[in-house]
Scaffold this motif. Structure first.
Motif, short mmCIF file in Angstrom:
data_model
loop_
_atom_site.label_atom_id
_atom_site.label_comp_id
_atom_site.label_asym_id
_atom_site.label_seq_id
_atom_site.Cartn_x
_atom_site.Cartn_y
_atom_site.Cartn_z
N ASP A 1 50.63 37.40 71.65
CA ASP A 1 51.16 36.59 70.55
C ASP A 1 52.13 35.55 71.11
OD1 ASP A 1 52.13 35.53 68.24
OD2 ASP A 1 52.66 37.44 67.30
N PRO A 2 51.57 34.43 71.65
CA PRO A 2 52.43 33.44 72.33
C PRO A 2 53.46 32.77 71.44
CG PRO A 2 50.16 32.63 72.12
CD PRO A 2 50.15 34.06 71.69
N GLN A 3 53.19 32.74 70.12
CA GLN A 3 54.19 32.14 69.21
C GLN A 3 55.45 33.00 69.13
OE1 GLN A 3 53.42 29.11 68.12
NE2 GLN A 3 51.47 29.41 69.17
N LYS A 4 55.24 34.30 69.20
CA LYS A 4 56.36 35.24 69.03
C LYS A 4 57.05 35.55 70.37
CE LYS A 4 57.37 39.78 67.03
NZ LYS A 4 56.80 40.98 66.39
N TYR A 5 56.22 35.77 71.41
CA TYR A 5 56.76 36.12 72.72
C TYR A 5 56.54 34.93 73.66
CZ TYR A 5 56.15 40.74 70.60
OH TYR A 5 56.16 41.81 69.75
N LYS A 6 57.58 34.12 73.85
CA LYS A 6 57.41 32.85 74.55
C LYS A 6 57.46 32.97 76.08
CE LYS A 6 59.01 30.07 70.67
NZ LYS A 6 58.94 31.17 69.68
N SER A 7 58.13 34.00 76.58
CA SER A 7 58.22 34.21 78.03
C SER A 7 58.53 35.68 78.27
CB SER A 7 59.32 33.35 78.65
OG SER A 7 60.59 33.80 78.20
N ILE A 8 58.54 36.10 79.54
CA ILE A 8 58.81 37.52 79.85
C ILE A 8 60.20 37.94 79.35
CG2 ILE A 8 59.42 36.87 82.24
CD1 ILE A 8 58.60 39.70 83.08
N PHE A 9 61.22 37.08 79.58
CA PHE A 9 62.58 37.45 79.20
C PHE A 9 62.76 37.39 77.68
CE2 PHE A 9 62.87 35.67 83.54
CZ PHE A 9 63.25 36.84 84.19
#
Length: 268
Positions: free
Chosen positions: A2-10
């Protein structure tokens, strides 16, 4: 997923902790623990079996000359069976982690999946799993074996027979981490497909691949290199440590057979 919600690892870590607390980071631990234990048993166990089997079929000289191919064939054969053992738990893990509200535990997920889709629910991801895990395992074993060989030949200042058990285990860990980095790169595109496939109903691997595109399948590679590098290094370290502890055979890196040395005129 879900790239909208989780933008990067941190950002992914902070969002997960904010929503579910630290417990959120351990979601899906049970299918991971059971699935990868079963897979590891098949992977490492069958690898040893197939390596000896194929080595005997090739003969001593060819087994040395074609050793990289031998490692690749033995590991691919072992992983084929290991993935059949892993697939049901991997499917459950992805549902728990990527579908909010679907199930929080393995005990909730298994009957719900079986009730909705039958036995197919557990194995619909086995083909992309093979696509991900077979290249990964081929790289894991072949790269590890050849890296160990190279470390003793070019880096470690004394022969393996003169190294202490501790020094040998350090070589195992370093070779395992190097192999793990290559494993992560080779298997990452298929891992992206598996994650999306188990999250969505009715999609095929080729449809997901086309939708994600070249850039999409490489998202999250840095996190995977850290995870898989450490994981692979620890797997090899634990595996070798168990062999040391139980005094099981630990063959040294392969040496050219005497008969082959004579043929090539390398003996006096």
């Amino acid at each position: 997923v879900d790239p909208q919600k989780y933008k990067s690892i941190f950002n992914g870590f902070s969002v997960t902790i904010n929503e579910d607390g630290v417990r959120g980071l351990a979601k899906g631990w049970a299918p991971t623990f059971i699935g990868y234990s079963m897979q590891g048993l098949c992977k490492f166990g069958f690898y040893e079996v197939f390596k000896i089997l194929y080595g005997n079929m090739l003969g001593e000289e060819n087994a040395y000359l074609w050793r990289t191919s031998l490692y690749l064939a033995a590991s691919a054969s072992a992983e084929f069976f290991a993935d059949i053992a892993l697939a049901p738990m991997e499917a459950a893990k992805v549902r728990i982690q990527t579908q909010p509200g679907y199930a929080n535990t393995l005990r909730q997920a298994l009957p719900k999946m079986f009730g909705e889709e039958g036995i197919w629910a557990f194995y619909k991801g086995v083909a992309p799993l093979w696509m991900r895990q077979i290249p990964y395992t081929m790289m894991k074993f072949a790269c590890f074996e050849r890296t160990v060989e190279a470390l003793y030949k070019y880096v470690v200042p004394k022969p393996r027979s003169e190294c202490t058990k501790g020094e040998q285990l350090v070589v195992t860990f370093v070779a395992g981490y190097i192999a793990g980095v290559f494993c992560a790169i080779v298997s990452h595109p298929a891992d992206s497909v598996v994650s999306v496939l188990n999250k969505e109903k009715g999609s095929s691997a080729s449809q997901v691949l086309m939708r994600l595109g070249f850039k999409g399948v490489w998202k999250g590679l840095f996190a995977r290199i850290i995870m898989i590098g450490t994981l692979t290094a620890l797997q090899w370290f634990i595996y070798d440590s168990v062999k040391v502890y139980f005094r099981l055979p630990r063959p040294p890196p392969p040496e050219m057979p005497e008969s082959l040395k004579k043929k090539l005129g390398l003996t006096e």
